[in-house]
Write an enzyme that holds these catalytic residues in place. Sequence first.
Site, mmCIF file in Angstrom:
data_model
loop_
_atom_site.group_PDB
_atom_site.id
_atom_site.type_symbol
_atom_site.label_atom_id
_atom_site.label_comp_id
_atom_site.label_asym_id
_atom_site.label_seq_id
_atom_site.Cartn_x
_atom_site.Cartn_y
_atom_site.Cartn_z
ATOM 1 N N ASP A 1 0.838 -1.235 0.167
ATOM 2 C CA ASP A 1 0.093 -0.161 -0.055
ATOM 3 C C ASP A 1 0.874 1.248 -0.093
ATOM 4 O OD1 ASP A 1 -2.348 1.509 0.001
ATOM 5 O OD2 ASP A 1 -2.707 1.153 2.134
ATOM 6 N N HIS B 1 3.396 3.721 -9.229
ATOM 7 C CA HIS B 1 3.314 2.229 -9.553
ATOM 8 C C HIS B 1 4.829 1.488 -10.012
ATOM 9 C CE1 HIS B 1 -0.736 2.071 -8.021
ATOM 10 N NE2 HIS B 1 -1.010 2.920 -9.166
ATOM 11 N N LEU C 1 12.013 -20.177 -4.151
ATOM 12 C CA LEU C 1 10.801 -19.413 -3.658
ATOM 13 C C LEU C 1 9.521 -19.479 -4.331
ATOM 14 C CD1 LEU C 1 9.493 -16.951 -1.937
ATOM 15 C CD2 LEU C 1 10.457 -15.541 -3.635
#
Length: 251
Positions: free
Chosen positions: A22, A39, A133
């Site tokens: 956020d 962004h 991962l």
Amino acid sequence: MQAEQGETDKAHYPKHIAIIMDGNGRWAQKRHLPRIMGHPAGVKAVKRVVKFCAEQEIQVLTLFAFSSENWRRPKEEVSKLMGLFMLTMQKEVKRLNKNNIRLRFIGERTDFAEKIQQKMTESERLTEKNTGLTLVIAANYGGHRDMALAMQSIAQQVKEGKVEPEEIDEAMIGNALSIPDLPDPDLFIRTGGEKRISNFLLWQLAYTEFHFTSKLWPDFDAQTMQDAIDGFLTRERRYGRTSEQVQSMSN
């Protein structure tokens, strides 16, 4: 002795970290830039965090990239977000694959453009056999919707006579949700100063430790992640037991 302590701590690192990223828009506005400029800066933060988690041998990292409610944002911002999403996949998937990272997506894909859906599928197929991962991207995801779809699936099995109502248990519900083969998050992080989970992994976060930070997502880095993990390591996860019971089990 210090090295041994570090190794001990690392053995207790969270296996699965989930993050609500956020603050991109506010980061840009603080710099007198259009919201959308936050962004691309947020994508850089994603790269830093993925690199950190891969190096620290975290098993799963789940990032809330786009919620089902985010379609309500201004059309221009949503359009540019979709373009950035597509561009990032095109540029980064080969790098993820080279680094043995498995990429998966959760959420409703049918609302995305066909070329985005196709790229998501291609990316998953390219990386599906990687053993490092697991990077889970929640895109057009909502926890309520996830649970509703799970209930529909189980109800259909009951309707077909494959399952009796009394056979429905927590394990069955969990297996009908997104990513049932992955461990539930141990650590949840939200940046940007808000203290809510915003319809994210509602079922899976039942026993997760929460960490909230006022740092805006584009400013999030390896040290911020390490601070969150260090805080996690100080917590005692009792799962309904007493502190004494937990301590006796660990001895």
